[in-house]
Design a protein around this motif. Structure first.
Motif, PDB file in Angstrom:
ATOM      1  N   ALA A   1     -23.843   8.561 -18.321  1.00  0.00           N
ATOM      2  CA  ALA A   1     -22.803   8.948 -19.283  1.00  0.00           C
ATOM      3  C   ALA A   1     -21.502   9.247 -18.556  1.00  0.00           C
ATOM      4  O   ALA A   1     -20.415   8.811 -18.994  1.00  0.00           O
ATOM      5  CB  ALA A   1     -23.257  10.157 -20.093  1.00  0.00           C
ATOM      6  N   TYR A   2     -21.579   9.973 -17.432  1.00  0.00           N
ATOM      7  CA  TYR A   2     -20.384  10.303 -16.662  1.00  0.00           C
ATOM      8  C   TYR A   2     -19.710   9.038 -16.129  1.00  0.00           C
ATOM      9  O   TYR A   2     -18.483   8.872 -16.244  1.00  0.00           O
ATOM     10  CB  TYR A   2     -20.750  11.231 -15.497  1.00  0.00           C
ATOM     11  CG  TYR A   2     -19.574  11.590 -14.627  1.00  0.00           C
ATOM     12  CD1 TYR A   2     -18.727  12.635 -14.979  1.00  0.00           C
ATOM     13  CD2 TYR A   2     -19.304  10.857 -13.470  1.00  0.00           C
ATOM     14  CE1 TYR A   2     -17.622  12.951 -14.183  1.00  0.00           C
ATOM     15  CE2 TYR A   2     -18.217  11.165 -12.685  1.00  0.00           C
ATOM     16  CZ  TYR A   2     -17.371  12.213 -13.053  1.00  0.00           C
ATOM     17  OH  TYR A   2     -16.280  12.499 -12.273  1.00  0.00           O
ATOM     18  N   GLU A   3     -20.510   8.128 -15.554  1.00  0.00           N
ATOM     19  CA  GLU A   3     -19.946   6.914 -14.960  1.00  0.00           C
ATOM     20  C   GLU A   3     -19.280   6.030 -16.010  1.00  0.00           C
ATOM     21  O   GLU A   3     -18.181   5.477 -15.787  1.00  0.00           O
ATOM     22  CB  GLU A   3     -21.043   6.122 -14.244  1.00  0.00           C
ATOM     23  CG  GLU A   3     -21.552   6.795 -12.975  1.00  0.00           C
ATOM     24  CD  GLU A   3     -22.739   6.068 -12.379  1.00  0.00           C
ATOM     25  OE1 GLU A   3     -23.093   4.986 -12.914  1.00  0.00           O
ATOM     26  OE2 GLU A   3     -23.315   6.572 -11.397  1.00  0.00           O
ATOM     27  N   GLU A   4     -19.916   5.887 -17.179  1.00  0.00           N
ATOM     28  CA  GLU A   4     -19.366   5.011 -18.210  1.00  0.00           C
ATOM     29  C   GLU A   4     -18.080   5.584 -18.791  1.00  0.00           C
ATOM     30  O   GLU A   4     -17.107   4.857 -18.995  1.00  0.00           O
ATOM     31  CB  GLU A   4     -20.397   4.789 -19.323  1.00  0.00           C
ATOM     32  CG  GLU A   4     -21.660   4.062 -18.875  1.00  0.00           C
ATOM     33  CD  GLU A   4     -21.393   2.637 -18.406  1.00  0.00           C
ATOM     34  OE1 GLU A   4     -20.264   2.129 -18.560  1.00  0.00           O
ATOM     35  OE2 GLU A   4     -22.333   2.019 -17.857  1.00  0.00           O
TER      36      GLU A   4
ATOM     37  N   GLY B   1     -13.877   4.262 -18.458  1.00  0.00           N
ATOM     38  CA  GLY B   1     -13.039   3.936 -19.612  1.00  0.00           C
ATOM     39  C   GLY B   1     -13.792   3.341 -20.772  1.00  0.00           C
ATOM     40  O   GLY B   1     -13.193   2.930 -21.778  1.00  0.00           O
ATOM     41  N   ALA B   2     -15.132   3.281 -20.700  1.00  0.00           N
ATOM     42  CA  ALA B   2     -15.930   2.711 -21.797  1.00  0.00           C
ATOM     43  C   ALA B   2     -16.051   3.712 -22.943  1.00  0.00           C
ATOM     44  O   ALA B   2     -15.966   4.924 -22.745  1.00  0.00           O
ATOM     45  CB  ALA B   2     -17.310   2.322 -21.293  1.00  0.00           C
ATOM     46  N   ASP B   3     -16.225   3.191 -24.132  1.00  0.00           N
ATOM     47  CA  ASP B   3     -16.581   4.018 -25.275  1.00  0.00           C
ATOM     48  C   ASP B   3     -18.100   4.207 -25.270  1.00  0.00           C
ATOM     49  O   ASP B   3     -18.836   3.421 -24.661  1.00  0.00           O
ATOM     50  CB  ASP B   3     -16.124   3.357 -26.580  1.00  0.00           C
ATOM     51  CG  ASP B   3     -14.607   3.293 -26.686  1.00  0.00           C
ATOM     52  OD1 ASP B   3     -13.938   4.143 -26.071  1.00  0.00           O
ATOM     53  OD2 ASP B   3     -14.089   2.391 -27.376  1.00  0.00           O
ATOM     54  N   LEU B   4     -18.578   5.250 -25.980  1.00  0.00           N
ATOM     55  CA  LEU B   4     -19.979   5.649 -25.809  1.00  0.00           C
ATOM     56  C   LEU B   4     -20.631   6.017 -27.144  1.00  0.00           C
ATOM     57  O   LEU B   4     -20.029   6.717 -27.966  1.00  0.00           O
ATOM     58  CB  LEU B   4     -20.037   6.862 -24.862  1.00  0.00           C
ATOM     59  CG  LEU B   4     -21.415   7.425 -24.516  1.00  0.00           C
ATOM     60  CD1 LEU B   4     -22.224   6.423 -23.711  1.00  0.00           C
ATOM     61  CD2 LEU B   4     -21.252   8.737 -23.730  1.00  0.00           C
ATOM     62  N   ILE B   5     -21.840   5.517 -27.330  1.00  0.00           N
ATOM     63  CA  ILE B   5     -22.702   5.964 -28.433  1.00  0.00           C
ATOM     64  C   ILE B   5     -23.954   6.562 -27.814  1.00  0.00           C
ATOM     65  O   ILE B   5     -24.606   5.922 -26.980  1.00  0.00           O
ATOM     66  CB  ILE B   5     -23.098   4.811 -29.370  1.00  0.00           C
ATOM     67  CG1 ILE B   5     -21.882   4.237 -30.099  1.00  0.00           C
ATOM     68  CG2 ILE B   5     -24.136   5.283 -30.394  1.00  0.00           C
ATOM     69  CD1 ILE B   5     -22.201   3.005 -30.939  1.00  0.00           C
TER      70      ILE B   5
ATOM     71  N   ALA C   1      -7.669   8.952 -18.341  1.00  0.00           N
ATOM     72  CA  ALA C   1      -6.319   8.481 -18.696  1.00  0.00           C
ATOM     73  C   ALA C   1      -6.244   8.175 -20.194  1.00  0.00           C
ATOM     74  O   ALA C   1      -5.236   8.439 -20.846  1.00  0.00           O
ATOM     75  CB  ALA C   1      -5.969   7.241 -17.874  1.00  0.00           C
ATOM     76  N   ARG C   2      -7.304   7.593 -20.716  1.00  0.00           N
ATOM     77  CA  ARG C   2      -7.354   7.294 -22.154  1.00  0.00           C
ATOM     78  C   ARG C   2      -8.639   7.903 -22.696  1.00  0.00           C
ATOM     79  O   ARG C   2      -9.718   7.677 -22.167  1.00  0.00           O
ATOM     80  CB  ARG C   2      -7.384   5.776 -22.402  1.00  0.00           C
ATOM     81  CG  ARG C   2      -7.519   5.405 -23.876  1.00  0.00           C
ATOM     82  CD  ARG C   2      -7.893   3.943 -24.021  1.00  0.00           C
ATOM     83  NE  ARG C   2      -8.035   3.549 -25.413  1.00  0.00           N
ATOM     84  CZ  ARG C   2      -9.111   3.792 -26.179  1.00  0.00           C
ATOM     85  NH1 ARG C   2     -10.136   4.434 -25.663  1.00  0.00           N
ATOM     86  NH2 ARG C   2      -9.142   3.394 -27.445  1.00  0.00           N
TER      87      ARG C   2
END
Length: 569
Positions: free
Chosen positions: A368-371, A375-379, A407-408
């Motif tokens: 979860a931390y790496e993704e 900058g990836a979105d997460l479900i 950053a985003r």
């Protein structure tokens, strides 16, 4: 040579009617009714009376039978095993109609014909096999309206006949009539009380509906024109008879969208009806981008319910609002979130993490931390299964995201079960506070009109493009409760496709479980029995007596099982 025993005039006239109806004197042939209402006013009022009478006659070879106003048996209680076997042999069992025109002179049908109580002793029956019984039937009428509700019949072996049978039957009928009035008064009073309370507290539009009652307050009459009122009344059919609170939407002809919140009213365990509070939904202003139909199964021809939940998810996703999708297993929570994300942010990477597919808590947190850092979105799927250790770590990670560590800011969503008992306090306190919105994804049984579009979408996704369903087969799919929701539908379609990969799917091509419409959860043994009955009926081309013989059941038993399981024949 012995003298002939004189026949009562009422019995003689009944025989004449039976002969005119061409009743078979050698064998009774009662018709069978597929569906009988066991929760009618009559059934509810009769239940405690029959319970008490059965207890009083516990040691007697006597059976108490309740029928509706047409002579269809609703309930059968008491009796020793020998008597019950004999009753089964002549189909005097729930679901069978014992009208005089079907089986000739008998305590039920003849009482209905003469409009009063009657005792029919053994030899007085018109049909030979019924002469082993004596039966006393008394009419049950509504004490207020005078309308005929049904018959209570007491049956025993002919050699046990007693004039007290008729007295017992008449007494039972009077007791039932008293309870009909008591229940009606109590139910109407409870519904009216809840209706007035809703009108006072909401200050808005309110409806109330019961078996014999429909009310609409003045606010609703003033706010909605006659055409919209008709649409609202039609939409309330979804709630009638419901035993749990629910919320549903109605697209009105005027263009308004109404939110209907239904709350049932009970007196003890008996449903009195329900109250519906109506609120107008603000129509969302959609951008040109969001106006395009997302690639969500069934969205192109979706019901108002599915369009609404789809738009809720799209709105949240387009604003980058973190979201929780809750619902029963298999409703399509993950599919909906993925489709909305692909529609709104097609160029952004989306990662799905599932605690059931990750070996350890450390691995899930690390991934979860790496993704999120990339900058990836997460479900996070099945968030209700997260351990305390993972919840602590995720809470800290999401707080860092909120503090602007990336950053985003990524978009994050969770899926959880709708059952609140599965949601731990720790999940609610530590994690859900980061998610300002929860969208309830409805079970498939709440939007069955979407089944045809879902079938096409799921078959296409599975690469089965040459298979179509007949109208009867599709209508049957739309009658089913779908306990496993869309996942359940997908497994059924896979089973159909294994047997037939192209052409037209007819009703008989559906798996046995689809040919039964019972809405209760069957045990493993019941499911096996249901499938055996379906297969026997198919093998004997719907011939129920032949299927019963093949299964070693009586005709009465297979009819009862067909009714209980809701098997389509």
């Amino acid at each position: 040579m012995g003298a002939l025993v004189p026949v009562r005039s009422s019995i003689r006239i009944s025989w004449e009617r039976s002969e005119a109806s061409r009743v078979d004197v050698d064998r009774p042939s009662p018709s069978y009714v597929d569906r009988v209402d066991r929760e009618s006013t009559l059934s509810r009022a009769a239940r405690p009376v029959i319970d008490a009478l059965t207890s009083e006659l516990h040691n007697e070879p006597v059976c108490i039978i309740l029928t509706d106003s047409k002579g269809t048996v609703l309930d059968r209680r008491g009796g020793d095993p020998a008597l019950l076997r004999r009753l089964d042999s002549v189909d005097l069992a729930p679901g069978f109609r014992y009208a005089e025109s079907d089986v000739g002179t008998n305590g039920i049908g003849t009482a209905l014909e003469v409009g009063g109580p009657i005792l029919v002793d053994g030899a007085e029956h018109y049909t030979g096999p019924l002469r082993m019984f004596s039966c006393a039937g008394a009419l049950i009428t509504h004490p207020v309206t005078g309308g005929l509700l049904g018959v209570v019949d007491i049956t025993t072996h002919a050699n046990n006949s007693n004039s007290l049978l008729l007295s017992f039957a008449k007494l039972a009928a009077r007791r039932i009539q008293q309870l009909v009035v008591e229940e009606a008064n109590a139910l109407d009073h409870a519904l009216l009380s809840d209706y007035y309370a809703a009108c006072r507290h909401s200050g808005g539009s309110v409806l109330a509906l019961g078996d014999e009652v429909f009310m609409m307050n003045s606010h609703a009459q003033q706010r909605f024109d006659a055409i919209d009122q008709a649409a609202l009344i039609d939409r309330t059919r979804d709630a009638r008879g419901g035993t749990k609170p629910e919320v549903f939407l109605a697209d009105l002809p005027s263009g308004l969208v109404a939110r209907l919140a239904y709350h049932p009213t009970f007196v003890g365990d008996t449903l009195a009806g329900g109250v519906i509070q109506i609120k107008e939904q603000r129509t969302a202003v959609r951008s040109v981008t969001s106006a395009r139909t997302p690639s969500i199964p069934g969205a192109a021809e979706a019901s108002a319910v599915w369009r609404h939940v789809t738009q809720e998810v799209l709105d949240a996703c387009s604003r980058g609002e973190w979201l929780v999708a809750e619902g029963e297993p298999g409703v399509g929570k993950l599919t909906l979130l993925r489709a909305a994300h692909d529609h709104v942010s097609p160029n952004r990477r989306l990662v799905v993490l599932d605690p059931t597919e990750t070996a350890t808590a450390d691995e899930l947190l690390s991934e979860a931390y790496e993704e999120l850092d990339s900058g990836a979105d997460l479900i996070i799927r099945h968030a209700h299964l997260l351990t305390s250790e993972v919840l602590d770590g995720l809470a800290a990670l999401l707080q860092n995201v909120r503090d602007g560590a990336q950053a985003r800011e990524p978009w994050v969503a969770l899926t959880v079960l709708a059952d609140r008992s599965e949601i731990s306090d720790q999940l609610s306190i530590q994690l859900l506070r980061y998610f300002p919105r929860t969208v309830a994804v409805p079970p498939l049984r709440y939007h069955l009109e979407d089944v045809p579009a879902l079938v096409r979408s799921l078959l296409t996704k599975a690469g089965v493009t040459d298979l179509t369903f007949s109208t009867m087969a599709m209508n049957q799919l739309m009658r089913l409760p779908w306990a496993g929701n869309v996942t359940h539908l997908r497994s059924v379609l896979a089973a159909v496709a294994r047997r037939r990969r192209s052409g037209l799917v007819e009703l008989e091509d559906l798996p046995p479980e689809c040919l039964a419409t019972t809405r209760r959860q069957l045990t493993a043994i019941e499911a096996l029995e249901r499938d055996a009955i379906v297969e026997a009926l198919s093998a004997h081309r719907g011939d129920k007596p032949a299927a019963a013989i093949a299964l070693g059941m009586s005709r009465a038993t297979i009819y009862r099982k067909i009714r209980d399981y809701g098997i389509v024949t």
